[in-house]
Design an enzyme around this catalytic site. Sequence first.
Site, short mmCIF file in Angstrom:
data_model
loop_
_atom_site.label_atom_id
_atom_site.label_comp_id
_atom_site.label_asym_id
_atom_site.label_seq_id
_atom_site.Cartn_x
_atom_site.Cartn_y
_atom_site.Cartn_z
N SER A 223 -0.01 30.93 19.45
CA SER A 223 -1.12 31.30 20.32
C SER A 223 -1.94 32.42 19.69
CB SER A 223 -0.57 31.69 21.70
OG SER A 223 -1.57 31.72 22.67
N ASP A 452 -2.69 20.91 25.04
CA ASP A 452 -2.38 22.33 25.18
C ASP A 452 -3.42 22.96 26.12
OD1 ASP A 452 -2.27 25.20 24.74
OD2 ASP A 452 -1.17 24.80 22.90
N HIS A 480 2.07 24.37 25.94
CA HIS A 480 1.47 25.34 25.03
C HIS A 480 2.36 25.56 23.82
CE1 HIS A 480 -0.98 28.52 23.61
NE2 HIS A 480 -0.23 29.52 24.03
#
Length: 510
Positions: A223, A452, A480
């Site tokens: 991320s 995602d 995610h």
Amino acid sequence: MKTRTAGVLAAAVALGIAVSGCSSSSSSSATSVAPSASASAVAGTPAALAKFYDQHIDWKNCGDVQCAKLTVPVDYSDPSGATIQLAIDRVPATGKRVGSLVVNPGGPGGSGYDYAAAATQIVSSAVLSSYDIVGFDPRGVGRSAPITCLDDSALDAYIGADPTPDTPAEEQAAVTTNRNFGLACEKNAGPLLAHVSTVDVAKDMDILRAALGETKLNYLGKSYGTFIGSTYAGMFPQRVGRFVLDGVVPPDITTTQENLGQAQGFEQATQSYVRNCVAQGNCPLGSSLDAGMARIRQFLKDSDTNPLPVTGQGDVTKLTEGWASIGVADAMYSKQSWPVLTQAFQQAFAGSGNAMMALADDYASRNSNGTYSDNIMQVINAVNCLDRSASSNVQTYVQDAQQFAKTAPTWGPMLAWGSLSCGEWPIKATGHPEKITAAGSGPILVVGTTRDPATPYQWSVQLSKELQNGHLLTYDGDGHTAYMEGSSCVDGVVDDYILNGVVPPAGKTC
């Protein structure tokens, strides 16, 4: 293992891992590690930073990990000035060690220290056999000179504030709320507030590389951690070792593009959830995709005008739209959370907000007694607002909300306001959107998940193409990030790269 994302009016890509870190240290020390000459005296390292690059790490036993402190300058333009200490930890390789793998779960504000402490969950046993798994709390985060702007009660009010202002009075209230938050950060954080950008963190990471005795940095970032990784690769391409960037935040998008991308990502993920809910039967949202999405939008709207009661939640007694939005968003990060969200909707439609508030608590690192277990919901703005500027014109957000709603009717009106906090931030941004090619680096593995919610798949495609030596692995799935999230195919490809340097063939999909 649970992941979580951005704040509401503080919307940004955020990922944290709910794990326990070491809270106490024993008196016994592990062997100190000194950087090799080739590791510290890399060409291009400013002489003024030599004292930082030549540090020895004094590892100590801290429960299940070894921990230490790393000293870095507050302001890299003034290395002789004030310093802070970063908390670092490692889980030693279980077999024949080949090096260190630095890890970061995202955020901004996620604890790399806690992430590394969960080494057996975040990397495969084969990787752990070969690498020391090393984590650090970035500057301003967790154990590393943490930035705290508000007390717990005030933070409750900030997070629970109206995320979709739709009258002039509500718009002005949002401006005031975000301006006051920034001023509180400026007052309480001091000089460090101007030096918690991703560029600063990347520079810290290079000092960590040298202190670990590594000539090149091996790195796993997820991320927002991919933003740290790509920033590092752009600054120090010759020092890039095995780099895995999973769930990409592109370095060259604007705040508006980021907000729209997330809105569309969450819309797609929510549609996947509703389809699954309907297919399971007896879905409380209705019997079709359209009905389910409309029911969620109505639920959020009702939470704004007539919030549900919650009990046993400290100062929070109502499930406002802000808290309700966070609860729904929390469940989008992992398919495993979908049944929990369905139960929360069932309870909400029966008149109680308790189960949805529990999801929101998970998202915000909030305990049911009203305390917070970390500072991710505070420091996230401090980093984002230095990395990218945002408009202070309220009409910009009004127009964005209308535009975003065309492709993301559920999430667009909320995430369109996501950068207002940066529009009202007291410190001018030092960063700007910039394409990174990392010319001259070794191969970099980029991993993207097709559905995602927080880091849309196209962002991973984008970065993999922009990097001179980028290689894309696609995971056709939900949730995610992808590595160590249940796909043996993904795990095998990533492991082969980390352990053997083998990149997947073009077009590889799991």
